[in-house]
Motif scaffolding. Structure first.
Motif, short mmCIF file in Angstrom:
data_model
loop_
_atom_site.label_atom_id
_atom_site.label_comp_id
_atom_site.label_asym_id
_atom_site.label_seq_id
_atom_site.Cartn_x
_atom_site.Cartn_y
_atom_site.Cartn_z
N VAL A 112 0.56 -3.20 3.62
CA VAL A 112 0.71 -4.13 4.54
C VAL A 112 1.66 -5.49 3.99
N LYS A 113 1.11 -5.90 3.07
CA LYS A 113 2.15 -7.06 2.44
C LYS A 113 3.59 -6.74 2.16
N ALA A 114 3.78 -5.53 1.72
CA ALA A 114 5.20 -5.08 1.32
C ALA A 114 6.04 -4.79 2.49
N LEU A 115 5.38 -4.43 3.98
CA LEU A 115 6.11 -4.17 4.84
C LEU A 115 5.97 -5.39 5.97
N GLY A 116 5.28 -6.42 5.66
CA GLY A 116 5.04 -7.55 6.75
C GLY A 116 4.25 -7.33 7.76
N MET A 117 3.18 -6.07 7.77
CA MET A 117 2.40 -5.74 8.85
C MET A 117 1.63 -6.75 9.41
N LYS A 118 1.34 -7.04 10.66
CA LYS A 118 0.22 -7.87 10.99
C LYS A 118 -0.87 -7.32 11.74
N ILE A 119 -1.97 -7.12 10.84
CA ILE A 119 -3.20 -6.28 10.99
C ILE A 119 -4.17 -7.28 11.46
N VAL A 120 -4.61 -7.06 12.59
CA VAL A 120 -5.97 -7.77 13.36
C VAL A 120 -7.05 -6.78 13.62
N GLN A 121 -8.14 -7.16 12.99
CA GLN A 121 -9.27 -6.10 12.92
C GLN A 121 -9.68 -5.75 14.39
N PRO A 175 -9.62 5.70 2.28
CA PRO A 175 -9.45 6.14 0.75
C PRO A 175 -8.60 5.34 0.18
N MET A 176 -7.25 4.86 0.73
CA MET A 176 -6.31 4.16 -0.05
C MET A 176 -6.75 2.64 0.21
N ALA A 177 -7.47 2.27 1.18
CA ALA A 177 -7.89 1.10 1.02
C ALA A 177 -8.85 0.66 0.05
N GLU A 178 -9.98 1.75 -0.36
CA GLU A 178 -10.56 1.56 -1.28
C GLU A 178 -10.01 1.29 -2.82
N MET A 179 -8.76 1.91 -2.93
CA MET A 179 -7.88 2.02 -4.15
C MET A 179 -7.06 0.73 -4.05
N GLY A 180 -7.01 -0.18 -2.92
CA GLY A 180 -6.05 -1.23 -2.88
C GLY A 180 -4.64 -0.74 -2.36
N VAL A 181 -4.47 0.25 -2.21
CA VAL A 181 -3.02 0.43 -1.58
C VAL A 181 -2.76 0.13 -0.39
N ARG A 182 -3.73 0.17 0.28
CA ARG A 182 -3.55 -0.60 1.88
C ARG A 182 -2.80 -2.07 1.81
N GLU A 183 -3.46 -2.76 1.03
CA GLU A 183 -3.03 -4.29 1.22
C GLU A 183 -1.83 -4.61 0.65
N ILE A 184 -1.34 -3.44 -0.41
CA ILE A 184 -0.05 -3.71 -0.97
C ILE A 184 1.00 -3.25 0.17
#
Length: 491
Positions: free
Chosen positions: A50-59, A39-48
């Protein structure tokens, strides 16, 4: 310097302080990583985030990240239950100190370096420290087993109000011991497959292989590990709540042998999944679960009866309404057993229904629907245990008056809204078609997000309350520390 020393002493040398730190860490992880959900990804929160904390997400690494996330949270919950056990059960001071120190260091290593490895790059030194943390928790479990040894005559009892044998063996302590032993053994069912990384074993999520007709021993081991560890965490919190409420009397004498029997048989069934006995293992699991669940029911009956009697002691012939009022008067004493009952409608009952009708109903559904039911089942069970811990911790904090009422009822109501909505979402295909489901799904998502969001708000408010108190020179924390030190001297 003294300012830091005294507060550090409270946070890491008292039961309430240790629980407070662990709850705070679980709350932070839940709040931050909850922002990565669907649900957070659908609202665009996830991307914010991930970028703010510098996470490295590989699917492609999603399964591994989720496994480490779950273990990081679970180890903190196990640490909290361990603190409660060492605080409630009589044991030598050395064991209490050693167990608490070891498991604290262990879960912090596991959480910090596990999450660092999973979400912020692949620093393999972090992974090594993550494994070290898990090993320390295992060692703390071994020490807990020794500390709880029920055949030490020092811990024998003669009080007829509590379950014990003719020789004086404390059956409640034996139930704690049995749960600790089986938890340590069952942890190996996850450790052994994990030791085979790089030798043919790859990370997977249990819900993703449910319809594969042939599973390997390693896959069965991981699935069994997932189920039994959740069950044992639930059994341990039931024993803890019973001890806290001072469960006793005739029902206690029936409940403790049932809990011991259920724990042992349940574990034998799960362990049998990875043996040639696998075809009958699930029947053994059902047989083992029944006595444990019935013991929990006896605790509920005793607790509700006591609340009603205590609340109507000054009334000669209380009416039904007065009895209900007495029952609901204290949400922190009523809540834990209510949540256990509510669990039967949202997890236990649903799980049994699914097992009975698996081939007739659930295997006819698309695999995605069965996967939703399984993941919802595990998550709700975990979250209900967390709410029981929060209710008990509220009582430990000495909440009174309106604060006690607002805190207790908010946790009960908001959590039950969320968990009830999850249950309907899991089973929606029983009463709505896929083509007509969207309005229902939208409403359920709002209810789930609202309930869980409010729970996090309550948790945050409690953490702020305790943080503010921690900065006071004569805050509640100093009273709690002095009280616990005085209790240790009395022992």
């Amino acid at each position: 310097m003294q300012f830091i020393k005294t507060r550090f002493n409270y946070l890491f040398n008292s039961t309430k302080g240790l629980i407070l730190v662990a709850i705070a860490m679980v709350g932070i992880v839940t709040a931050v990583w909850g922002m990565l959900s669907g649900p957070m990804a659908e609202m665009g929160v996830r991307e914010i985030v991930v970028k703010a904390l510098g996470m490295k997400i590989v699917q492609a690494e999603r399964e591994g990240r989720i496994v480490i996330l779950y273990h990081s949270i679970a180890m903190a919950i196990i640490a909290i239950e361990t603190y409660m056990v060492t605080g409630l059960i009589k044991m030598k001071a050395f064991f209490k100190t050693a167990i608490n120190a070891t498991i604290t260091f262990g879960y912090i290593l596991t959480m910090v370096f596990g999450m660092g490895f999973a979400y912020f790059g692949r620093n393999w030194a972090f992974h090594g420290l993550y494994i070290t943390g898990l090993s320390l928790i295992f060692f703390a479990g071994l020490m807990l087993i020794v500390a709880l040894w029920p055949w030490d005559k020092e811990y024998f009892i003669t009080d007829k109000e509590y379950a014990h044998t003719k020789s004086g063996l404390d059956l409640e302590r034996t139930a704690f011991f049995a749960t600790a032993v089986t938890t340590v053994i069952s942890s190996l069912f996850g450790a052994v497959p994990g030791s085979y990384y790089g030798h043919g074993f790859e990370t997977f999520l249990a819900e993703n292989i449910i319809r594969i007709p042939e599973k390997t021993v390693m896959e069965f081991s991981v699935i069994g590990h997932l189920h039994i560890m959740l069950a044992l965490i639930g059994i341990m919190i039931t024993l803890i709540i019973g001890r806290w409420l001072n469960f006793k009397g005739i029902l206690h004498k029936f409940a403790m042998p049932l809990m011991i029997l259920g724990t042992i048989v349940l574990n034998l069934g799960v362990w049998g999944v990875v043996t040639p006995l696998e075809p009958v293992a699930h029947m053994v699991i059902y047989v083992g679960a029944t006595p444990s669940m019935f013991a929990a029911l006896l605790l509920l009956i005793w607790d509700w009866n006591k609340l009603i009697k205590d609340g109507t002691s000054n009334i000669q012939k209380p009416t039904f309404g007065q009895k209900i009022g007495a029952l609901l008067r204290d949400p922190l004493k009523f809540g834990p057993t209510w949540q256990m009952l509510f669990m039967n409608f949202t997890t236990s009952g649903i799980g049994i229904f699914m097992a009975i009708k698996l081939d007739e109903i659930f295997r006819v559904w698309p695999a995605r629907e069965e996967r939703i039911e399984l993941t919802g089942h595990w998550h709700v069970l975990s979250a209900i245990i967390a709410t029981i811990i929060l209710l008990y911790f509220g009582d430990m904090n000495g909440f009174k008056g309106k604060l006690r009422q607002w805190y207790g009822w908010s946790i009960i109501i908001f959590s039950d809204i969320a968990f009830g909505a999850v249950t309907v979402f899991e089973m929606k295909r029983l009463f709505v078609t896929e083509a007509a489901q969207q309005p229902l799904v939208n409403g359920l998502m709002y209810a789930i997000d609202f309930g869980l969001g409010m729970l996090l708000v309550i948790l945050a408010a409690m953490m702020i309350y305790r943080l503010v108190d921690l900065f006071k020179n004569k805050g509640r924390w100093i009273e709690e520390l002095d009280h616990e030190l005085a209790q240790e001297v009395d022992k």
